[in-house]
Design a protein around this motif. Structure first.
Motif, PDB file in Angstrom:
ATOM      1  N   ARG A  57       0.837  -1.201   0.000  1.00 53.04           N
ATOM      2  CA  ARG A  57       0.000   0.000   0.000  1.00 53.04           C
ATOM      3  C   ARG A  57       0.875   1.257   0.000  1.00 53.04           C
ATOM      4  NH1 ARG A  57      -5.549   0.356   1.789  1.00 53.04           N
ATOM      5  NH2 ARG A  57      -6.060   2.548   1.917  1.00 53.04           N
ATOM      6  N   VAL A  58       0.533   2.204  -0.853  1.00 54.86           N
ATOM      7  CA  VAL A  58       1.256   3.469  -0.945  1.00 54.86           C
ATOM      8  C   VAL A  58       0.327   4.576  -0.471  1.00 54.86           C
ATOM      9  CG1 VAL A  58       2.461   5.060  -2.465  1.00 54.86           C
ATOM     10  CG2 VAL A  58       2.595   2.612  -2.892  1.00 54.86           C
ATOM     11  N   LEU A  59       0.793   5.345   0.505  1.00 46.46           N
ATOM     12  CA  LEU A  59      -0.005   6.438   1.064  1.00 46.46           C
ATOM     13  C   LEU A  59       0.762   7.747   0.956  1.00 46.46           C
ATOM     14  CD1 LEU A  59      -1.280   4.672   4.298  1.00 46.46           C
ATOM     15  CD2 LEU A  59      -2.568   5.072   2.199  1.00 46.46           C
ATOM     16  N   ILE A  60       0.017   8.828   0.875  1.00 47.35           N
ATOM     17  CA  ILE A  60       0.584  10.171   0.805  1.00 47.35           C
ATOM     18  C   ILE A  60       0.263  10.885   2.103  1.00 47.35           C
ATOM     19  CG2 ILE A  60       0.533  12.381  -0.401  1.00 47.35           C
ATOM     20  CD1 ILE A  60      -0.545  10.845  -2.834  1.00 47.35           C
ATOM     21  N   ARG A  61       1.284  11.452   2.718  1.00 45.65           N
ATOM     22  CA  ARG A  61       1.044  12.243   3.924  1.00 45.65           C
ATOM     23  C   ARG A  61       0.555  13.620   3.479  1.00 45.65           C
ATOM     24  NH1 ARG A  61       5.301  13.236   8.640  1.00 45.65           N
ATOM     25  NH2 ARG A  61       4.169  14.970   9.528  1.00 45.65           N
ATOM     26  N   ARG A  62      -0.675  13.908   3.823  1.00 41.81           N
ATOM     27  CA  ARG A  62      -1.401  15.061   3.313  1.00 41.81           C
ATOM     28  C   ARG A  62      -0.746  16.397   3.655  1.00 41.81           C
ATOM     29  NH1 ARG A  62      -5.442  18.137   4.942  1.00 41.81           N
ATOM     30  NH2 ARG A  62      -5.519  17.124   6.948  1.00 41.81           N
ATOM     31  N   ASP A  63      -0.258  16.584   4.880  1.00 44.57           N
ATOM     32  CA  ASP A  63       0.302  17.874   5.271  1.00 44.57           C
ATOM     33  C   ASP A  63       1.566  18.211   4.486  1.00 44.57           C
ATOM     34  OD1 ASP A  63       1.680  15.844   6.592  1.00 44.57           O
ATOM     35  OD2 ASP A  63       2.069  17.041   8.377  1.00 44.57           O
ATOM     36  N   ILE A  64       2.418  17.222   4.238  1.00 44.21           N
ATOM     37  CA  ILE A  64       3.634  17.451   3.461  1.00 44.21           C
ATOM     38  C   ILE A  64       3.276  17.766   2.008  1.00 44.21           C
ATOM     39  CG2 ILE A  64       5.740  16.378   2.579  1.00 44.21           C
ATOM     40  CD1 ILE A  64       5.807  14.709   5.156  1.00 44.21           C
ATOM     41  N   PHE A  65       2.327  17.009   1.457  1.00 46.74           N
ATOM     42  CA  PHE A  65       1.927  17.210   0.063  1.00 46.74           C
ATOM     43  C   PHE A  65       1.289  18.584  -0.142  1.00 46.74           C
ATOM     44  CE2 PHE A  65      -0.999  16.590  -3.558  1.00 46.74           C
ATOM     45  CZ  PHE A  65      -0.045  16.312  -4.522  1.00 46.74           C
ATOM     46  N   GLU A  66       0.442  19.009   0.777  1.00 42.47           N
ATOM     47  CA  GLU A  66      -0.208  20.312   0.645  1.00 42.47           C
ATOM     48  C   GLU A  66       0.806  21.446   0.782  1.00 42.47           C
ATOM     49  OE1 GLU A  66      -3.507  20.362   3.356  1.00 42.47           O
ATOM     50  OE2 GLU A  66      -4.734  19.157   1.999  1.00 42.47           O
ATOM     51  N   GLU A  67       1.807  21.264   1.630  1.00 38.36           N
ATOM     52  CA  GLU A  67       2.860  22.269   1.757  1.00 38.36           C
ATOM     53  C   GLU A  67       3.624  22.396   0.432  1.00 38.36           C
ATOM     54  OE1 GLU A  67       6.962  22.764   4.288  1.00 38.36           O
ATOM     55  OE2 GLU A  67       5.233  21.830   5.279  1.00 38.36           O
ATOM     56  N   TYR A  68       3.889  21.262  -0.196  1.00 39.20           N
ATOM     57  CA  TYR A  68       4.550  21.239  -1.505  1.00 39.20           C
ATOM     58  C   TYR A  68       3.694  21.960  -2.550  1.00 39.20           C
ATOM     59  CZ  TYR A  68       6.409  19.232  -5.851  1.00 39.20           C
ATOM     60  OH  TYR A  68       6.919  19.054  -7.107  1.00 39.20           O
ATOM     61  N   LEU A  69       2.396  21.697  -2.568  1.00 45.39           N
ATOM     62  CA  LEU A  69       1.502  22.362  -3.524  1.00 45.39           C
ATOM     63  C   LEU A  69       1.483  23.872  -3.304  1.00 45.39           C
ATOM     64  CD1 LEU A  69      -1.587  19.977  -3.630  1.00 45.39           C
ATOM     65  CD2 LEU A  69       0.173  20.252  -5.367  1.00 45.39           C
ATOM     66  N   ARG A  70       1.432  24.285  -2.041  1.00 41.76           N
ATOM     67  CA  ARG A  70       1.422  25.717  -1.740  1.00 41.76           C
ATOM     68  C   ARG A  70       2.711  26.383  -2.198  1.00 41.76           C
ATOM     69  NH1 ARG A  70       0.393  24.297   3.355  1.00 41.76           N
ATOM     70  NH2 ARG A  70      -1.737  23.661   3.614  1.00 41.76           N
ATOM     71  N   ALA A  71       3.854  25.733  -1.950  1.00 42.94           N
ATOM     72  CA  ALA A  71       5.153  26.301  -2.330  1.00 42.94           C
ATOM     73  C   ALA A  71       5.249  26.462  -3.841  1.00 42.94           C
ATOM     74  CB  ALA A  71       6.283  25.419  -1.818  1.00 42.94           C
ATOM     75  N   GLN A  73       2.705  26.677  -5.957  1.00 42.24           N
ATOM     76  CA  GLN A  73       1.714  27.658  -6.402  1.00 42.24           C
ATOM     77  C   GLN A  73       2.265  29.065  -6.223  1.00 42.24           C
ATOM     78  OE1 GLN A  73      -1.158  27.238  -8.011  1.00 42.24           O
ATOM     79  NE2 GLN A  73      -1.355  29.442  -8.149  1.00 42.24           N
ATOM     80  N   LYS A  74       2.998  29.294  -5.135  1.00 38.07           N
ATOM     81  CA  LYS A  74       3.581  30.610  -4.901  1.00 38.07           C
ATOM     82  C   LYS A  74       4.603  30.947  -5.972  1.00 38.07           C
ATOM     83  CE  LYS A  74       2.895  30.615   0.069  1.00 38.07           C
ATOM     84  NZ  LYS A  74       3.526  30.492   1.386  1.00 38.07           N
ATOM     85  N   GLN A  75       5.377  29.959  -6.409  1.00 40.19           N
ATOM     86  CA  GLN A  75       6.360  30.205  -7.464  1.00 40.19           C
ATOM     87  C   GLN A  75       5.669  30.598  -8.762  1.00 40.19           C
ATOM     88  OE1 GLN A  75       8.701  26.663  -7.735  1.00 40.19           O
ATOM     89  NE2 GLN A  75       9.741  27.016  -5.785  1.00 40.19           N
ATOM     90  N   VAL A  76       4.597  29.919  -9.098  1.00 37.40           N
ATOM     91  CA  VAL A  76       3.847  30.239 -10.315  1.00 37.40           C
ATOM     92  C   VAL A  76       3.222  31.623 -10.192  1.00 37.40           C
ATOM     93  CG1 VAL A  76       1.833  29.603 -11.704  1.00 37.40           C
ATOM     94  CG2 VAL A  76       3.409  27.837 -10.907  1.00 37.40           C
ATOM     95  N   ASP A  77       2.640  31.926  -9.028  1.00 30.50           N
ATOM     96  CA  ASP A  77       2.034  33.239  -8.822  1.00 30.50           C
ATOM     97  C   ASP A  77       3.064  34.358  -8.946  1.00 30.50           C
ATOM     98  OD1 ASP A  77      -0.442  32.151  -8.488  1.00 30.50           O
ATOM     99  OD2 ASP A  77      -0.407  32.229  -6.293  1.00 30.50           O
TER     100      ASP A  77
END
Length: 102
Positions: A57-71, A73-77
């Motif tokens: 089973r492969v799981l994603i730790r949500r808090d780390i992944f969301e931090e990555y998405l936010r970082a 998104q800020k670069q694109v913005d």
């Protein structure tokens, strides 16, 4: 509610609340929630370092992944909000480079 989620309760629906209770999610569940396809989800999850394998089973730790998405998104913005001419030059340079490599 615990944490800061109560501050945004007027913007959340039942799906958001159920997702917020989960610490680890599967590729499929994360892809459905974030609206990202399976392949990009897998690439971003591994790039963020949020992947945990437990047996098969492969799981994603949500808090780390969301931090990555936010970082990211800020670069694109920053690129979009910054100098439009600079952004255009970057895209033109990449296009020329790809055309020369062909």
């Amino acid at each position: 509610m615990s944490g800061c989620i109560w501050k945004f309760s007027q913007y959340l629906d039942d799906e958001d609340l159920m997702f917020a209770h989960k610490v680890m999610v599967t590729y499929k569940l994360a892809g459905e929630y974030y609206g990202i396809g399976e392949k990009p989800m897998i690439r971003m999850a591994w790039a963020s370092g949020a992947v945990y394998k437990i047996g098969k089973r492969v799981l994603i730790r949500r808090d780390i992944f969301e931090e990555y998405l936010r970082a990211h998104q800020k670069q694109v913005d920053k690129l979009i909000e910054g100098d439009e001419e600079k952004l255009l030059k970057i895209f033109e340079a990449k296009a020329k480079e790809e055309h020369e490599n062909e």
